[in-house]
Enzyme design. Structure first.
Site: not given
Ligand SMILES: [Zn+2]
Length: 459
Positions: A60, A62, A211, A214, A238, A275, A326
């Site tokens: 994971h 970004h 994603h 949310r 996530h 997470h 992350d």
């Molecule tokens: Zn992330």
């Protein structure tokens, strides 16, 4: 062409052994066999004072967030800083990034990963549009720049293409989220297919990443789960990183996030929940029953104040835990390994909690190393994470003469690595049989650092 390496020690089946070497094929980029030293000695390269391990798998990432390292460690006059205020700072930083900037940031980030022994990255990619929120002429432009950065750095990548449609559960996108928008599921899947067709390097593949609950509606979760299953793609989301997300999900759907994913058909052996810092015992059971993996990112979770993963409950239930860097606050998967265990120690006031049975002992290190290797490969759907015939030839050499390892024995070395040593003990790194780091240097790191500094200087 086949090549052979004979180190002092080789990581095999959860322990280090002497007298074994690896033979790999540079054409296929895969391991041909693990065999006794005597069988491989002819034409072998001897790695003196080195241990050889499978490369670490970072599920994971970004990459662009490497740009804000050191830049969010303060607060203004507001009474508290938290995940949401950090997210505002992250959003502000990415608004003007050009495709060239994304490439430069990603390349630096991936080289830093290679230097620490990471040979595969699962890049959760949600930056799709130009600064005005309009799609690029090639909708996969930024994804392709990230993949180009990975190819040039020489790291294996699974581009987890992210769908992003809502600003919160059933809320419109905020203006600062316009670069993430995938306005409809049909165009998102068309872009994903085009991306899959354009990745031909052999070390780059595609996965799906709605994603979070949310950022996509329930109907998207359902459709993407079907698509991923039909196409044999891994699917990452996530999940429950913040209590606020759990509360919003319950208000909208009457269910917690893992329950919603279960009801939407998302949970499966090819699903990874990233997470999962706020899950219940019932949700652990749902994850276990479905065969899903959890991606822990404790370096980021401690930085953002996300909470502590219920790692003991997951391990006891048999849910595999993989690891991610992350937000790139720290790029060191050895550190992520030990944090999963150490956070549990702080919570429980006990030691040696996440373990593997070795003889009459419950050993911590093999369990942690499995998280960074075997569980990572499972999460990303790769033949990796093990030194065995047919696996990809991704491995790292450890400097047994490093001061941090002084006093090691063949039995204590796994614990020295997983719980104590800095990533600087990694000296050499191969991906698909190609050596990318030699004597602790990546050939492109200076130019990558200059380009990275140039991106920051221009902002
Ligand atoms: Zn992330």
């Amino acid at each position: 062409m086949s090549l052979r390496l004979i180190p002092d020690l080789l990581w095999l089946d959860g322990r280090f052994v002497a007298g074994q070497g690896v033979e790999y094929d540079t054409a296929t980029g895969r391991i041909v066999r693990i065999a006794p030293e005597a069988e491989l000695a002819a034409k072998a390269v001897r790695l003196r004072e080195r241990a050889l391990m499978p490369g670490l798998i970072n599920v994971h990432s970004h990459a662009f967030q490497r740009l804000i390292r050191g830049r969010t460690q303060w607060r203004g006059s507001e009474p508290a800083s938290d995940f949401w205020s950090w997210r505002d700072a992250m959003y502000a930083a990415l608004q003007q990034l050009s495709p060239d900037d994304i490439y430069a940031a990603s390349r630096l980030c991936f080289i830093e990963m290679l230097r620490s022994g990471i040979t595969t990255v699962g890049e959760f990619h949600y930056l799709h549009n130009d600064p005005d929120g309009k799609p690029y002429a090639n909708r996969a432009e930024l994804a392709l720049r990230v993949v180009a950065a990975a190819n040039d750095a020489g790291i294996r990548i699974v581009l987890l293409n992210s769908a992003y449609a809502t600003g919160g559960v059933r809320e419109p996108l905020r203006p600062e989220q316009r670069r993430f928008e995938t306005p409809d599921i049909a165009s998102f899947l068309t872009t994903t297919e085009s991306l899959r067709a354009q990745l031909t390097s052999g070390t780059a593949t595609v996965g799906l990443a709605p994603h979070s609950v949310r950022a996509v509606p329930r109907s998207w979760l359902e459709e993407l789960a079907v698509y991923a299953r039909d196409e044999g793609l891994v699917l990452h989301t996530h999940v429950s990183e913040q209590q606020g997300e759990v509360d919003a999900c319950k208000r909208a759907y009457g269910r917690r996030p893992v329950e919603l994913l279960e009801d939407s058909g998302v949970l499966s052996p090819t699903f990874t929940g990233v997470h999962c810092t706020h899950i219940t015992a019932e949700e652990v059971v749902l994850l276990r029953t479905s065969g899903a993996t959890v991606a822990a990112c404790p370096g980021t979770e401690r930085d953002l104040g996300d909470g502590i993963l219920s790692a003991s409950a997951l391990v006891q239930a048999g849910v595999p835990i993989a690891l991610g860097t992350d937000s790139q606050t720290v790029i060191d998967l050895w550190e992520e390994m030990r944090l999963v265990e150490y956070h549990e120690r702080l919570r429980s006031e006990r030691r040696a909690l996440l373990t593997t049975r070795v003889g009459d002992r419950h050993e911590v290190a093999p369990a942690l190393i499995d998280m960074g290797t075997v569980a990572g490969a499972r999460s990303l759907g790769l033949d990796a994470g093990r030194l065995s015939a047919g696996s990809v030839a991704d491995f790292v050499a450890i400097d047994l003469g490093h001061i941090a390892l002084a006093g090691y024995t063949v039995d204590t070395l796994p614990a020295c690595l997983a719980l104590s040593a800095p990533a600087a003990v990694v000296t050499d790194v191969w991906v698909g049989g190609v050596q990318r780091v030699a004597d602790s240097v990546h050939a492109d790191e200076e130019t990558a650092m200059q380009a990275f500094a140039g991106v920051l200087a221009a902002k």
